[in-house]
Design a protein around this motif. Structure first.
Motif, PDB file in Angstrom:
ATOM      1  N   LYS A   1       0.841  -1.191   0.000  1.00  0.00           N
ATOM      2  CA  LYS A   1       0.000   0.000   0.000  1.00  0.00           C
ATOM      3  C   LYS A   1       0.883   1.250   0.000  1.00  0.00           C
ATOM      4  O   LYS A   1       1.983   1.245   0.564  1.00  0.00           O
ATOM      5  N   LYS A   2       0.407   2.310  -0.626  1.00  0.00           N
ATOM      6  CA  LYS A   2       1.131   3.573  -0.617  1.00  0.00           C
ATOM      7  C   LYS A   2       0.993   4.215   0.763  1.00  0.00           C
ATOM      8  O   LYS A   2      -0.111   4.401   1.269  1.00  0.00           O
ATOM      9  N   GLU A   3       2.126   4.516   1.353  1.00  0.00           N
ATOM     10  CA  GLU A   3       2.118   5.154   2.666  1.00  0.00           C
ATOM     11  C   GLU A   3       2.144   6.667   2.480  1.00  0.00           C
ATOM     12  O   GLU A   3       3.148   7.233   2.074  1.00  0.00           O
ATOM     13  N   LYS A   4       1.042   7.272   2.730  1.00  0.00           N
ATOM     14  CA  LYS A   4       0.934   8.718   2.586  1.00  0.00           C
ATOM     15  C   LYS A   4       0.087   9.280   3.720  1.00  0.00           C
ATOM     16  O   LYS A   4      -0.641   8.546   4.404  1.00  0.00           O
ATOM     17  N   LYS A   5       0.183  10.555   3.917  1.00  0.00           N
ATOM     18  CA  LYS A   5      -0.579  11.185   4.982  1.00  0.00           C
ATOM     19  C   LYS A   5      -2.071  11.067   4.688  1.00  0.00           C
ATOM     20  O   LYS A   5      -2.531  11.398   3.592  1.00  0.00           O
TER      21      LYS A   5
ATOM     22  N   PRO B   1     -11.717  14.262   7.471  1.00  0.00           N
ATOM     23  CA  PRO B   1     -12.547  15.399   7.917  1.00  0.00           C
ATOM     24  C   PRO B   1     -12.855  15.266   9.408  1.00  0.00           C
ATOM     25  O   PRO B   1     -12.984  14.155   9.937  1.00  0.00           O
ATOM     26  N   PHE B   2     -12.988  16.372  10.093  1.00  0.00           N
ATOM     27  CA  PHE B   2     -13.145  16.358  11.546  1.00  0.00           C
ATOM     28  C   PHE B   2     -14.364  15.559  11.997  1.00  0.00           C
ATOM     29  O   PHE B   2     -14.396  15.018  13.096  1.00  0.00           O
ATOM     30  N   PHE B   3     -15.390  15.480  11.129  1.00  0.00           N
ATOM     31  CA  PHE B   3     -16.639  14.830  11.522  1.00  0.00           C
ATOM     32  C   PHE B   3     -16.618  13.312  11.305  1.00  0.00           C
ATOM     33  O   PHE B   3     -17.536  12.615  11.725  1.00  0.00           O
ATOM     34  N   VAL B   4     -15.595  12.784  10.650  1.00  0.00           N
ATOM     35  CA  VAL B   4     -15.518  11.343  10.391  1.00  0.00           C
ATOM     36  C   VAL B   4     -15.030  10.626  11.648  1.00  0.00           C
ATOM     37  O   VAL B   4     -13.915  10.860  12.110  1.00  0.00           O
ATOM     38  N   TYR B   5     -15.886   9.814  12.233  1.00  0.00           N
ATOM     39  CA  TYR B   5     -15.583   9.088  13.460  1.00  0.00           C
ATOM     40  C   TYR B   5     -15.093  10.040  14.554  1.00  0.00           C
ATOM     41  O   TYR B   5     -14.159   9.722  15.303  1.00  0.00           O
ATOM     42  N   SER B   6     -15.724  11.212  14.633  1.00  0.00           N
ATOM     43  CA  SER B   6     -15.296  12.223  15.607  1.00  0.00           C
ATOM     44  C   SER B   6     -15.427  11.726  17.047  1.00  0.00           C
ATOM     45  O   SER B   6     -14.703  12.197  17.935  1.00  0.00           O
ATOM     46  N   LYS B   7     -16.328  10.773  17.275  1.00  0.00           N
ATOM     47  CA  LYS B   7     -16.495  10.223  18.620  1.00  0.00           C
ATOM     48  C   LYS B   7     -15.430   9.192  18.964  1.00  0.00           C
ATOM     49  O   LYS B   7     -15.328   8.774  20.117  1.00  0.00           O
ATOM     50  N   TYR B   8     -14.650   8.800  17.958  1.00  0.00           N
ATOM     51  CA  TYR B   8     -13.701   7.709  18.148  1.00  0.00           C
ATOM     52  C   TYR B   8     -12.291   8.126  17.707  1.00  0.00           C
ATOM     53  O   TYR B   8     -11.807   7.701  16.658  1.00  0.00           O
ATOM     54  N   PRO B   9     -11.603   8.958  18.486  1.00  0.00           N
ATOM     55  CA  PRO B   9     -10.271   9.420  18.081  1.00  0.00           C
ATOM     56  C   PRO B   9      -9.261   8.292  17.892  1.00  0.00           C
ATOM     57  O   PRO B   9      -8.360   8.410  17.052  1.00  0.00           O
ATOM     58  N   LYS B  10      -9.410   7.207  18.636  1.00  0.00           N
ATOM     59  CA  LYS B  10      -8.458   6.093  18.515  1.00  0.00           C
ATOM     60  C   LYS B  10      -8.591   5.387  17.166  1.00  0.00           C
ATOM     61  O   LYS B  10      -7.589   4.948  16.588  1.00  0.00           O
ATOM     62  N   ILE B  11      -9.814   5.278  16.677  1.00  0.00           N
ATOM     63  CA  ILE B  11      -9.970   4.603  15.377  1.00  0.00           C
ATOM     64  C   ILE B  11      -9.517   5.537  14.257  1.00  0.00           C
ATOM     65  O   ILE B  11      -9.020   5.070  13.219  1.00  0.00           O
ATOM     66  N   ARG B  12      -9.636   6.828  14.434  1.00  0.00           N
ATOM     67  CA  ARG B  12      -9.101   7.771  13.454  1.00  0.00           C
ATOM     68  C   ARG B  12      -7.579   7.594  13.353  1.00  0.00           C
ATOM     69  O   ARG B  12      -7.013   7.581  12.260  1.00  0.00           O
ATOM     70  N   GLU B  13      -6.954   7.438  14.491  1.00  0.00           N
ATOM     71  CA  GLU B  13      -5.506   7.214  14.517  1.00  0.00           C
ATOM     72  C   GLU B  13      -5.151   5.902  13.832  1.00  0.00           C
ATOM     73  O   GLU B  13      -4.173   5.823  13.080  1.00  0.00           O
ATOM     74  N   ALA B  14      -5.942   4.872  14.094  1.00  0.00           N
ATOM     75  CA  ALA B  14      -5.683   3.572  13.480  1.00  0.00           C
ATOM     76  C   ALA B  14      -5.825   3.634  11.961  1.00  0.00           C
ATOM     77  O   ALA B  14      -5.056   3.012  11.225  1.00  0.00           O
ATOM     78  N   LEU B  15      -6.805   4.378  11.489  1.00  0.00           N
ATOM     79  CA  LEU B  15      -7.009   4.517  10.045  1.00  0.00           C
ATOM     80  C   LEU B  15      -5.800   5.175   9.381  1.00  0.00           C
ATOM     81  O   LEU B  15      -5.419   4.805   8.267  1.00  0.00           O
ATOM     82  N   ARG B  16      -5.192   6.109  10.066  1.00  0.00           N
ATOM     83  CA  ARG B  16      -4.029   6.800   9.490  1.00  0.00           C
ATOM     84  C   ARG B  16      -2.817   5.877   9.363  1.00  0.00           C
ATOM     85  O   ARG B  16      -1.979   6.067   8.491  1.00  0.00           O
ATOM     86  N   GLY B  17      -2.734   4.882  10.220  1.00  0.00           N
ATOM     87  CA  GLY B  17      -1.552   4.021  10.207  1.00  0.00           C
ATOM     88  C   GLY B  17      -1.742   2.671   9.551  1.00  0.00           C
ATOM     89  O   GLY B  17      -0.840   1.829   9.582  1.00  0.00           O
ATOM     90  N   ARG B  18      -2.889   2.460   8.913  1.00  0.00           N
ATOM     91  CA  ARG B  18      -3.187   1.113   8.411  1.00  0.00           C
ATOM     92  C   ARG B  18      -2.251   0.680   7.283  1.00  0.00           C
ATOM     93  O   ARG B  18      -1.879  -0.494   7.202  1.00  0.00           O
TER      94      ARG B  18
END
Length: 278
Positions: A200-204, A208-225
């Protein structure tokens, strides 16, 4: 059964990657195993791998082929129409709560009496960590776990398992080779849905702030997948080079997309898995 690398299929785990409709390759490989009576004592599946895996455990050859290739002609469940109805790009409620009863009955007795361990990977939205689910008594919980493992981020509503919000297992642990190694396994059979060398291409990743806004940990996980996926592929390549893993992959180029609906392409990829020389 033992292969040329002295990997005893009766003692090693079977790992099934996801990949949406690319999982039809896995369906072919699993039917190939059933034809040859190759039964693994421990199976772990992620996303589409989890969905295909339950029919392998219940020994229902052809069931996953039917749901991926024939069923969409009878009752379409992939696409914009499903998304606009609020059921997600993949209509998982239909797949897990109507299909098993009305279209191709699931053999509950065969599953629960298989004697095999079956693990489904899900991603906990609150912790941002993978969970590894087994269920051998409660059919409703089994389906809920499998549905959660298949709940694609962004295009499907969050699923719930044991009252906890969950997403696709591929978010946190798409190819759980490190998990299997932590369980003490030393040799492996792995079914992937991408050709050899894929990364997979590793890029930043901007969310959007409203995507899974209640779940900051899963937002972090999505960035590192992507980084986690590539690390898993590096480990698998090394294990394969050492003769510690049999890795079954489709040939390049990959002509089937995650949301593929072309039945000819799907059938061809299934046949590739079904005819794979094991």
């Amino acid at each position: 059964m033992t292969d040329k690398n002295n990997i005893d299929f009766s003692e090693c785990p079977l790992l099934l990657e996801g990949g949406g409709m690319r999982g039809i390759f896995t369906a072919g490989v699993l039917d190939n195993f059933l034809e040859k009576n190759i039964i693994f004592p421990y199976v772990i599946g992620v996303s589409a791998g989890a969905s295909n895996g339950i029919s392998y455990i219940s020994k229902q050859k052809g069931r996953s082929y039917f749901s991926n290739v024939k069923l969409p002609k009878i009752r379409p469940y992939v696409g914009i129409k499903s998304l606009l109805k609020g059921r997600g790009f993949f209509d998982l409620d239909f797949l897990f709560y109507e299909y098993p009863d009305k279209y191709y009955p699931f053999d509950w007795d065969a599953y629960f009496n298989s004697g095999q361990r079956y693990v489904m990977v899900v991603s906990n939205c609150i912790t941002g960590k993978a969970e590894y689910i087994e269920e051998y008594k409660d059919g409703d919980r089994l389906l809920a776990a499998c549905k959660a493992s298949c709940t694609l981020p962004f295009t499907n509503p969050v699923s719930y398992l044991d009252g906890k919000p969950m997403l696709d297992g591929g978010v946190c642990d798409a190819v759980p080779i490190k998990y299997l190694m932590e369980q003490g396994f030393e040799k492996f059979v792995i079914v992937l849905t991408r050709p050899k060398g894929y990364r997979k291409k590793e890029k930043k990743v901007w969310l959007p702030f409203f995507v899974y806004s209640k779940y900051p940990k899963i937002r972090e996980a999505l960035r590192g997948r992507a980084a986690r996926y590539n690390q898993a592929m590096d480990i698998i390549d090394e294990l394969e080079a050492q003769g510690k893993a049999i890795v079954i992959r489709p040939k390049a180029p990959m002509m089937v997309s995650r949301s593929e609906v072309d039945t000819q392409k799907l059938d061809a990829l299934y046949r590739e898995g079904l005819e794979y020389e094991i």
